[in-house]
Design a protein around this motif. Structure first.
Motif, PDB file in Angstrom:
ATOM      1  N   ALA A   4       0.445   8.841  -0.071  1.00  0.00           N
ATOM      2  CA  ALA A   4      -0.938   9.102  -0.476  1.00  0.00           C
ATOM      3  C   ALA A   4      -1.266  10.597  -0.380  1.00  0.00           C
ATOM      4  O   ALA A   4      -1.875  11.162  -1.284  1.00  0.00           O
ATOM      5  CB  ALA A   4      -1.902   8.283   0.379  1.00  0.00           C
ATOM      6  N   ARG A  64      -8.590   4.849   1.578  1.00  0.00           N
ATOM      7  CA  ARG A  64      -9.428   5.135   0.406  1.00  0.00           C
ATOM      8  C   ARG A  64      -9.355   6.617   0.067  1.00  0.00           C
ATOM      9  O   ARG A  64      -8.997   7.444   0.911  1.00  0.00           O
ATOM     10  CB  ARG A  64     -10.894   4.792   0.678  1.00  0.00           C
ATOM     11  N   ASP A  82      -5.351   3.827  -7.922  1.00  0.00           N
ATOM     12  CA  ASP A  82      -6.473   4.614  -7.401  1.00  0.00           C
ATOM     13  C   ASP A  82      -6.393   6.059  -7.861  1.00  0.00           C
ATOM     14  O   ASP A  82      -7.406   6.672  -8.210  1.00  0.00           O
ATOM     15  CB  ASP A  82      -6.505   4.523  -5.873  1.00  0.00           C
ATOM     16  N   TRP A 141     -10.308   2.505  -3.898  1.00  0.00           N
ATOM     17  CA  TRP A 141      -9.160   1.899  -3.233  1.00  0.00           C
ATOM     18  C   TRP A 141      -8.858   0.586  -3.938  1.00  0.00           C
ATOM     19  O   TRP A 141      -9.647   0.090  -4.719  1.00  0.00           O
ATOM     20  CB  TRP A 141      -9.391   1.714  -1.740  1.00  0.00           C
ATOM     21  N   LEU A 185      -4.552   2.051  -0.553  1.00  0.00           N
ATOM     22  CA  LEU A 185      -4.322   2.862  -1.747  1.00  0.00           C
ATOM     23  C   LEU A 185      -3.085   2.432  -2.517  1.00  0.00           C
ATOM     24  O   LEU A 185      -2.060   2.101  -1.927  1.00  0.00           O
ATOM     25  CB  LEU A 185      -4.188   4.330  -1.346  1.00  0.00           C
ATOM     26  N   LYS A 245       0.858  -1.186   0.000  1.00  0.00           N
ATOM     27  CA  LYS A 245       0.000   0.000   0.000  1.00  0.00           C
ATOM     28  C   LYS A 245       0.891   1.233   0.000  1.00  0.00           C
ATOM     29  O   LYS A 245       2.029   1.181   0.482  1.00  0.00           O
ATOM     30  CB  LYS A 245      -0.837   0.065   1.277  1.00  0.00           C
TER      31      LYS A 245
END
Length: 121
Positions: A29, A47, A104, A93, A100, A23
């Motif tokens: 992110a 997400r 995405d 997601w 993530l 992830k």
């Protein structure tokens, strides 16, 4: 992974993910999300989500049909929500990793390129 611009994201293609991919970290992110407009990180960083208020129910369904075409092309499928007949929301997601990934943000950037018939303010 360095953050990509929206142009770089929209020029990319989602890569099939069956798990085994890390992830994105919270920091990664957040940095990537700065390149998008209106998307928020939610669900404890797992997400991204965006909300639109469309003109009417049919405008929401038309928008979702356009989103569905991109999702099928990319092989990456978001959660689509419509409530109160004109409030639409999309959550994205990578299900296989429970968080993530670059996919995405690629999908979000492509969704942002779609026309949407918004409610007049």
């Amino acid at each position: 992974m360095p953050a990509q611009t929206c142009a770089q994201l929209t020029a990319s293609k989602c890569v099939p993910c069956e798990g085994g991919v890390d992830k994105l970290t919270g920091e990664q992110a957040e940095e990537q999300n700065k390149e998008l407009t209106g998307w928020e990180i939610c669900h404890n960083g797992e997400r991204i989500r965006k909300h639109w208020t469309v003109k009417n129910f049919m405008a929401g369904l038309d928008f979702f049909n356009s989103v569905a075409e991109i999702a099928e092309t990319e092989g990456h499928h978001p959660d689509l929500h419509i409530s109160g007949y004109r409030n639409v929301e999309i959550e994205i997601w990578t299900h296989a990793i429970g968080g993530l990934s670059e996919n995405d943000f690629i999908l979000a950037a492509k969704i942002d390129q779609l026309p949407v018939n918004l409610k007049n303010s």
